[in-house]
Design a protein around this motif. Structure first.
Motif, PDB file in Angstrom:
ATOM      1  N   ARG A  56       0.814  -1.220   0.000  1.00  0.00           N
ATOM      2  CA  ARG A  56       0.000   0.000   0.000  1.00  0.00           C
ATOM      3  C   ARG A  56       0.846   1.269   0.000  1.00  0.00           C
ATOM      4  O   ARG A  56       0.304   2.383   0.046  1.00  0.00           O
ATOM      5  N   LEU A  57       2.159   1.133  -0.044  1.00  0.00           N
ATOM      6  CA  LEU A  57       3.058   2.278  -0.013  1.00  0.00           C
ATOM      7  C   LEU A  57       3.616   2.540  -1.407  1.00  0.00           C
ATOM      8  O   LEU A  57       4.059   1.607  -2.086  1.00  0.00           O
ATOM      9  N   THR A  58       3.587   3.797  -1.820  1.00  0.00           N
ATOM     10  CA  THR A  58       4.141   4.201  -3.108  1.00  0.00           C
ATOM     11  C   THR A  58       5.182   5.282  -2.862  1.00  0.00           C
ATOM     12  O   THR A  58       4.903   6.286  -2.201  1.00  0.00           O
ATOM     13  N   PHE A  59       6.377   5.077  -3.390  1.00  0.00           N
ATOM     14  CA  PHE A  59       7.495   5.993  -3.205  1.00  0.00           C
ATOM     15  C   PHE A  59       7.862   6.595  -4.559  1.00  0.00           C
ATOM     16  O   PHE A  59       7.894   5.896  -5.572  1.00  0.00           O
ATOM     17  N   GLN A  60       8.150   7.879  -4.556  1.00  0.00           N
ATOM     18  CA  GLN A  60       8.566   8.542  -5.793  1.00  0.00           C
ATOM     19  C   GLN A  60       9.801   9.391  -5.533  1.00  0.00           C
ATOM     20  O   GLN A  60       9.891  10.088  -4.517  1.00  0.00           O
ATOM     21  N   PHE A  61      10.733   9.325  -6.449  1.00  0.00           N
ATOM     22  CA  PHE A  61      11.947  10.145  -6.404  1.00  0.00           C
ATOM     23  C   PHE A  61      11.756  11.253  -7.429  1.00  0.00           C
ATOM     24  O   PHE A  61      11.380  10.983  -8.575  1.00  0.00           O
ATOM     25  N   GLY A  62      11.999  12.486  -7.057  1.00  0.00           N
ATOM     26  CA  GLY A  62      11.818  13.608  -7.960  1.00  0.00           C
ATOM     27  C   GLY A  62      12.739  13.533  -9.160  1.00  0.00           C
ATOM     28  O   GLY A  62      13.816  12.947  -9.100  1.00  0.00           O
ATOM     29  N   ASP A  63      12.309  14.155 -10.256  1.00  0.00           N
ATOM     30  CA  ASP A  63      13.096  14.128 -11.491  1.00  0.00           C
ATOM     31  C   ASP A  63      14.509  14.667 -11.287  1.00  0.00           C
ATOM     32  O   ASP A  63      15.468  14.158 -11.881  1.00  0.00           O
ATOM     33  N   ALA A  64      14.638  15.685 -10.464  1.00  0.00           N
ATOM     34  CA  ALA A  64      15.936  16.303 -10.221  1.00  0.00           C
ATOM     35  C   ALA A  64      16.695  15.641  -9.076  1.00  0.00           C
ATOM     36  O   ALA A  64      17.787  16.086  -8.716  1.00  0.00           O
ATOM     37  N   ARG A  65      16.126  14.612  -8.508  1.00  0.00           N
ATOM     38  CA  ARG A  65      16.726  13.857  -7.403  1.00  0.00           C
ATOM     39  C   ARG A  65      17.010  14.738  -6.183  1.00  0.00           C
ATOM     40  O   ARG A  65      18.004  14.558  -5.473  1.00  0.00           O
ATOM     41  N   LYS A  66      16.096  15.712  -5.962  1.00  0.00           N
ATOM     42  CA  LYS A  66      16.219  16.567  -4.781  1.00  0.00           C
ATOM     43  C   LYS A  66      15.076  16.329  -3.796  1.00  0.00           C
ATOM     44  O   LYS A  66      15.127  16.813  -2.668  1.00  0.00           O
ATOM     45  N   ASP A  67      14.035  15.613  -4.243  1.00  0.00           N
ATOM     46  CA  ASP A  67      12.890  15.447  -3.373  1.00  0.00           C
ATOM     47  C   ASP A  67      12.263  14.081  -3.582  1.00  0.00           C
ATOM     48  O   ASP A  67      12.524  13.389  -4.574  1.00  0.00           O
ATOM     49  N   SER A  68      11.433  13.698  -2.630  1.00  0.00           N
ATOM     50  CA  SER A  68      10.787  12.400  -2.695  1.00  0.00           C
ATOM     51  C   SER A  68       9.474  12.464  -1.935  1.00  0.00           C
ATOM     52  O   SER A  68       9.252  13.357  -1.107  1.00  0.00           O
ATOM     53  N   SER A  69       8.601  11.528  -2.258  1.00  0.00           N
ATOM     54  CA  SER A  69       7.336  11.451  -1.523  1.00  0.00           C
ATOM     55  C   SER A  69       7.010   9.998  -1.210  1.00  0.00           C
ATOM     56  O   SER A  69       7.439   9.081  -1.907  1.00  0.00           O
ATOM     57  N   LEU A  70       6.247   9.843  -0.147  1.00  0.00           N
ATOM     58  CA  LEU A  70       5.751   8.533   0.285  1.00  0.00           C
ATOM     59  C   LEU A  70       4.245   8.650   0.419  1.00  0.00           C
ATOM     60  O   LEU A  70       3.750   9.506   1.158  1.00  0.00           O
TER      61      LEU A  70
END
Lengths: 114, 111
Positions: free
Chosen positions: B60-74
């Protein structure tokens, strides 16, 4: 596989006393970290070892904190003299490599300075 | 010093709700990890992302790494009480540099 072992689990000392924490990382892990964590906050890196060499100790208060990793295995972190603001959980972690690989943590040592 | 700011700092929700935790920095990271920590224990790794724009799913967890590799979300879908804990992002840079943790997000999921 045995995890990262830390001792003691809890320690209460008076200010100006000294204290030492011990860490035994996972066998074969070259990188060892010591972190300080205030309750509810993210861990703050104090020192990072690669084998027995220091990679980063920029946030280690060197006037009172010291750490060593003899023979690239076990490590000790010492505080002398302790201050009230040193009350925190001290976490030890190890990883195979420093970048991009999983860091495995011990349960930590909860230090209370009174 | 590489700073990783997480938001929100605290989150209290009901079971079944969705939530998103953010991790932001002005620094570029070669990889970013998410950990979860329970009381009295050390953080435990949930996922590692290394490519800009990468999305990884863990149940149920989705992780994303920002395009510029400066940010992320859960993102957590349909939260459960077992999701309660302190969520930490951690970034590392190349060349053997340090693993820096974010400020943390304390999540509480109630029935």
């Amino acid at each position: 596989e045995a995890g990262v072992a830390q001792s003691p689990r809890y320690k209460i000392i008076e200010k100006r006393q000294s204290v030492a924490f011990w860490c035994n990382p996972i066998s074969g892990h070259a990188t060892l970290y010591w972190y300080q964590q205030i309750l509810g906050q993210g861990p703050k890196l104090l020192i990072q070892f690669q084998n027995n060499g220091v990679v980063d100790d920029s946030q280690l208060p060197k006037d009172r904190f010291s750490a060593e990793r003899l023979k690239g295995v076990d490590s000790t972190l010492k505080i002398q003299p302790a201050k009230l603001e040193d009350s925190a959980v001290y976490l030890c972690a190890s990883s195979v490599h420093p970048v991009g690989t999983e860091a495995f943590f011990g349960q930590g040592t909860r230090l209370t300075v009174v | 010093t590489q700073l990783l700011e997480q938001s929100p700092q605290f989150l209290s929700i009901q079971e079944g709700e969705n939530l998103t935790v953010y991790c932001n920095s002005s620094s570029v990271f070669s990889s970013l990890q998410w950990y979860r920590q329970e009381p009295g224990e050390g953080p435990v790794l949930l996922v590692t992302v290394v490519t800009g724009g990468e999305v990884k799913k863990l149940k149920r967890l989705t992780f994303q790494f920002g395009d510029a590799r400066k940010d992320s979300s859960l993102h957590i879908t349909a939260a459960q009480t077992g999701d309660t804990g302190l969520y930490l992002c951690a970034g590392s840079t190349g060349g053997g540099n340090k693993l820096t943790f974010g400020t943390g997000t304390q999540l509480k999921v109630e029935l």
